[in-house]
Design a protein around this motif. Sequence first.
Motif, PDB file in Angstrom:
ATOM      1  N   THR B 110       0.867  -1.176   0.000  1.00  0.00           N
ATOM      2  CA  THR B 110       0.000   0.000   0.000  1.00  0.00           C
ATOM      3  C   THR B 110       0.900   1.221   0.000  1.00  0.00           C
ATOM      4  O   THR B 110       1.841   1.296   0.771  1.00  0.00           O
ATOM      5  CB  THR B 110      -0.890   0.065   1.252  1.00  0.00           C
ATOM      6  OG1 THR B 110      -0.097  -0.265   2.372  1.00  0.00           O
ATOM      7  CG2 THR B 110      -2.052  -0.857   1.138  1.00  0.00           C
ATOM      8  N   ALA B 111       0.612   2.129  -0.867  1.00  0.00           N
ATOM      9  CA  ALA B 111       1.403   3.347  -0.952  1.00  0.00           C
ATOM     10  C   ALA B 111       0.436   4.514  -1.091  1.00  0.00           C
ATOM     11  O   ALA B 111      -0.686   4.325  -1.561  1.00  0.00           O
ATOM     12  CB  ALA B 111       2.345   3.278  -2.141  1.00  0.00           C
ATOM     13  N   PRO B 112       0.849   5.691  -0.652  1.00  0.00           N
ATOM     14  CA  PRO B 112      -0.086   6.815  -0.708  1.00  0.00           C
ATOM     15  C   PRO B 112      -0.525   7.141  -2.128  1.00  0.00           C
ATOM     16  O   PRO B 112       0.278   7.182  -3.050  1.00  0.00           O
ATOM     17  CB  PRO B 112       0.700   7.976  -0.101  1.00  0.00           C
ATOM     18  CG  PRO B 112       2.029   7.486   0.193  1.00  0.00           C
ATOM     19  CD  PRO B 112       2.103   6.034  -0.018  1.00  0.00           C
ATOM     20  N   LEU B 113      -1.810   7.322  -2.303  1.00  0.00           N
ATOM     21  CA  LEU B 113      -2.359   7.553  -3.626  1.00  0.00           C
ATOM     22  C   LEU B 113      -2.472   9.031  -3.951  1.00  0.00           C
ATOM     23  O   LEU B 113      -2.255   9.448  -5.071  1.00  0.00           O
ATOM     24  CB  LEU B 113      -3.749   6.903  -3.737  1.00  0.00           C
ATOM     25  CG  LEU B 113      -3.781   5.392  -3.549  1.00  0.00           C
ATOM     26  CD1 LEU B 113      -5.212   4.939  -3.384  1.00  0.00           C
ATOM     27  CD2 LEU B 113      -3.151   4.724  -4.731  1.00  0.00           C
ATOM     28  N   SER B 114      -2.848   9.822  -2.957  1.00  0.00           N
ATOM     29  CA  SER B 114      -3.126  11.223  -3.234  1.00  0.00           C
ATOM     30  C   SER B 114      -1.858  12.037  -3.060  1.00  0.00           C
ATOM     31  O   SER B 114      -0.894  11.614  -2.435  1.00  0.00           O
ATOM     32  CB  SER B 114      -4.196  11.732  -2.277  1.00  0.00           C
ATOM     33  OG  SER B 114      -3.728  11.585  -0.948  1.00  0.00           O
ATOM     34  N   ASP B 115      -1.889  13.240  -3.613  1.00  0.00           N
ATOM     35  CA  ASP B 115      -0.738  14.129  -3.499  1.00  0.00           C
ATOM     36  C   ASP B 115      -0.513  14.564  -2.062  1.00  0.00           C
ATOM     37  O   ASP B 115       0.627  14.649  -1.595  1.00  0.00           O
ATOM     38  CB  ASP B 115      -0.941  15.360  -4.389  1.00  0.00           C
ATOM     39  CG  ASP B 115      -0.603  15.059  -5.829  1.00  0.00           C
ATOM     40  OD1 ASP B 115      -0.909  15.879  -6.703  1.00  0.00           O
ATOM     41  OD2 ASP B 115      -0.025  13.987  -6.070  1.00  0.00           O
ATOM     42  N   THR B 116      -1.610  14.853  -1.385  1.00  0.00           N
ATOM     43  CA  THR B 116      -1.483  15.244   0.017  1.00  0.00           C
ATOM     44  C   THR B 116      -0.856  14.126   0.828  1.00  0.00           C
ATOM     45  O   THR B 116      -0.010  14.372   1.690  1.00  0.00           O
ATOM     46  CB  THR B 116      -2.869  15.563   0.594  1.00  0.00           C
ATOM     47  OG1 THR B 116      -3.707  16.058  -0.423  1.00  0.00           O
ATOM     48  CG2 THR B 116      -2.748  16.563   1.715  1.00  0.00           C
ATOM     49  N   GLY B 117      -1.279  12.900   0.528  1.00  0.00           N
ATOM     50  CA  GLY B 117      -0.712  11.775   1.244  1.00  0.00           C
ATOM     51  C   GLY B 117       0.783  11.655   1.032  1.00  0.00           C
ATOM     52  O   GLY B 117       1.530  11.353   1.952  1.00  0.00           O
ATOM     53  N   LYS B 118       1.197  11.922  -0.205  1.00  0.00           N
ATOM     54  CA  LYS B 118       2.631  11.821  -0.481  1.00  0.00           C
ATOM     55  C   LYS B 118       3.405  12.893   0.271  1.00  0.00           C
ATOM     56  O   LYS B 118       4.442  12.625   0.871  1.00  0.00           O
ATOM     57  CB  LYS B 118       2.869  11.970  -1.985  1.00  0.00           C
ATOM     58  CG  LYS B 118       2.366  10.804  -2.771  1.00  0.00           C
ATOM     59  CD  LYS B 118       2.751  10.897  -4.232  1.00  0.00           C
ATOM     60  CE  LYS B 118       2.276   9.669  -4.963  1.00  0.00           C
ATOM     61  NZ  LYS B 118       1.225   9.957  -5.940  1.00  0.00           N
ATOM     62  N   ALA B 119       2.886  14.119   0.226  1.00  0.00           N
ATOM     63  CA  ALA B 119       3.576  15.203   0.926  1.00  0.00           C
ATOM     64  C   ALA B 119       3.639  14.905   2.416  1.00  0.00           C
ATOM     65  O   ALA B 119       4.668  15.114   3.065  1.00  0.00           O
ATOM     66  CB  ALA B 119       2.852  16.525   0.662  1.00  0.00           C
ATOM     67  N   PHE B 120       2.540  14.400   2.948  1.00  0.00           N
ATOM     68  CA  PHE B 120       2.540  14.070   4.375  1.00  0.00           C
ATOM     69  C   PHE B 120       3.520  12.950   4.681  1.00  0.00           C
ATOM     70  O   PHE B 120       4.162  12.954   5.731  1.00  0.00           O
ATOM     71  CB  PHE B 120       1.134  13.694   4.823  1.00  0.00           C
ATOM     72  CG  PHE B 120       1.079  13.326   6.259  1.00  0.00           C
ATOM     73  CD1 PHE B 120       0.871  12.014   6.644  1.00  0.00           C
ATOM     74  CD2 PHE B 120       1.255  14.278   7.242  1.00  0.00           C
ATOM     75  CE1 PHE B 120       0.828  11.661   7.968  1.00  0.00           C
ATOM     76  CE2 PHE B 120       1.225  13.933   8.573  1.00  0.00           C
ATOM     77  CZ  PHE B 120       1.007  12.625   8.937  1.00  0.00           C
ATOM     78  N   SER B 121       3.611  11.994   3.761  1.00  0.00           N
ATOM     79  CA  SER B 121       4.560  10.903   3.996  1.00  0.00           C
ATOM     80  C   SER B 121       5.973  11.425   4.118  1.00  0.00           C
ATOM     81  O   SER B 121       6.752  10.953   4.951  1.00  0.00           O
ATOM     82  CB  SER B 121       4.534   9.894   2.848  1.00  0.00           C
ATOM     83  OG  SER B 121       3.250   9.526   2.544  1.00  0.00           O
ATOM     84  N   ILE B 122       6.307  12.406   3.295  1.00  0.00           N
ATOM     85  CA  ILE B 122       7.660  12.959   3.347  1.00  0.00           C
ATOM     86  C   ILE B 122       7.942  13.536   4.724  1.00  0.00           C
ATOM     87  O   ILE B 122       8.927  13.199   5.385  1.00  0.00           O
ATOM     88  CB  ILE B 122       7.840  14.040   2.259  1.00  0.00           C
ATOM     89  CG1 ILE B 122       7.735  13.414   0.875  1.00  0.00           C
ATOM     90  CG2 ILE B 122       9.163  14.740   2.417  1.00  0.00           C
ATOM     91  CD1 ILE B 122       7.764  14.429  -0.232  1.00  0.00           C
TER      92      ILE B 122
END
Lengths: 429, 318
Positions: B110-122
Amino acid sequence: MAAPDLLDPKSAAHNSKPRLSFSAKPVVLNTPEDECDTRPTVMRWKTVSAIFFLVVLYLIIGATVFRALEQPQESLQKLAILTEKLDFLTTHACVNSSELEDLIKQVVSAVRAGVNPSGNSSNQTSLWDLSSSFFFAGTVITTIGFGNISPHTEGGRIFCIIYALLGIPLFGFLLAGVGDQLGTIFGKGIAKVEKMIVKWKVSQTKIRVISTLIFILFGCLLFVALPAVIFKHIEGWSTLESIYFVVITLTTIGFGDFVAGEKGGTESPEYLDYYKPVVWFWILVGLAYFAAVLSMIGDWFRVISKKTKEEVGEFRAHAAEWTANVSAEFKETRRRLSVDIYDKFQRAASIKRKLSSELGINASLNQEMTPGKRTLSANLFDDKEAFPGLSLSLTPAPGTLARNGSLYLNGLSPDYADRRELAVIENLK
Amino acid sequence: MRSAAKSWLLLAGFVLFYVVYLLFGALVFSSIERPVEDELRRDVEALKRDFLNQSCVSAAALELFLAKVLAANKHGVSVLRNASLSSNWDLASSMFFANTLVTTVGYGQTAPLSDTGKAFSILYALIGVPFTMLVLTACIQRLVHPLVLTPLSFLQRSGMEPRPATVVHFLLLMVLVVLCFFMVPAAIFSALEVSWSFLDGIYFCFISLCTIGLGDFVPGAQQGQKYRTLYQITVMVYLFTGLMMMYLLLRTFHRMADLHGLTAFFQLPRCEEDQDEDQEPIVESAHEDRTLPDPAEKAASEPLEPASQPTYNTINKG
């Protein structure tokens, strides 16, 4: 020694006096001249390059073995999915859902094996050719582990385990060496900058802060921003996706939803051949940088916790002092009070003696307040910390009297509890 | 003894805060990713319906369909019939994801799908990864005493020389770790997961505990898994403790190599003396107070200091 230590690639930038977590690049926080003189354990340039070649050789060996194990399996899977597709096309009239489900299952399992069922089969590159296997071996020993390629044969998996067992420490050594070199190079640059700044007569801490900031900024530019731009251009990702890929890769998390160089096949440009090795080299150096950044963040945490500890310690010292003062005062007051009450008891006793002698009652009790009884009266009030308790203990509560080992104080025992006497004593208070 | 209890309490508070941090990440991920996942799922359902309406399928349409199915599958969305029930981003799975993020395992299934999710993951990773390292270090400091020093003193008292004693102890520790953290969990996994063999279980344990995390095997990912929440939480705990033991093993090995001169041979930084770091552990122990600690407590919190304990420092390097 901090647990995530040298042999772990993530912390391998450690190269001097260790902090509690893995240590930051010390050149940033110490004067660089000290570093060069007092560290006999810095690896020499030749040793580093020798280890580098060893690692490259190790990777090539791993790549060859992976290819030998995985590629036959991959061709079998490819053949199977093609056959499936042809069958579907010939029987495409009135497709029912169960057939569709079967097809989808086949597709999904093919994808998990790394095969892409879309497109023609002729111009598809293998996932396990030499450069891709090299990349895969690299992801294993750096512990990034993208997962877009993974071994599917039993032999491949067993080999992967053994490979990683030996390769991860090896890579750790390499990373330590690279970190050292990076630190030395950067330290020299910082020394020059610091010499310039010192002329402006800025305080030492400010110099440290400035050099840390420069380190972060410069490193981000070189290892994060620049590769992100390159990836955006070559891979066609958005800005966020490129930065996301850079961070996820360099912290060795490595999800695998974005992988550089994955877009093979027909659209491969001419420079793809040396694109992947360059990416791998960037990963190597970037990992050292990120290890330093992460340990710096860890050090900040530690400093914050230490500061909090200090403040808490100071606070506790003050609190201890305050409580000591207060309890000393309290004891003094209690002592005075107990002397007071002792006097009152003596007077009550003398009154009682007079009364009893007048009434002819044989007071057989020892009326003298021996020291034992005095401490008893003092201890009486030790248990009750509050002033209101004192008054409570004087009132005739039979339970209280019994609990306190009975107040054999001047005849105030339950057996002799004469209400008259007690009333007298109460009036004396 | 009260100060020892205090330091344990503080460590417990530390670990609790770590758990809270994970929960926080899980909540954020769940709230960000779930809508996107639902939308993607609905699109694929619509696609499937359209496909079924057609009686004759052309090759081009099939290719298009397959491409879309693959794209969805890459993000963890399956179009199979019985897959609609469980989500990849419910709370337990999000927490599992956050755990894989901060331990840098990073399965990727499972990996972040949305852009916000990606930024938050960083952001989450940049803060969470060093923090996790700190927690692991703090926990290991507590473990060194019972797991390393007590056996060492026992071995030395039974008459063994100090230097071979360290080797014997390291081998014993390694055997223990392999047994408890590889063999036993692999057997359990191969029993619980339908398609895993014992070798697959060992492979999974190894790949996870080295934080490689390829993601081809992830426990609890199959559909219809019973007690999925409990299972995922148990796996998380296993990952954390396994990681701790691996680090402990690594540290013991490093010390042993140091002792036998291997690190000097490779010109690596050696395990620096422990007086410095053990005097200021991250987790508060009572000896940081202004009052003098009693010797017993000091021995417990600074296990490498007192001369009565056999330490790596006191062992003569010859």
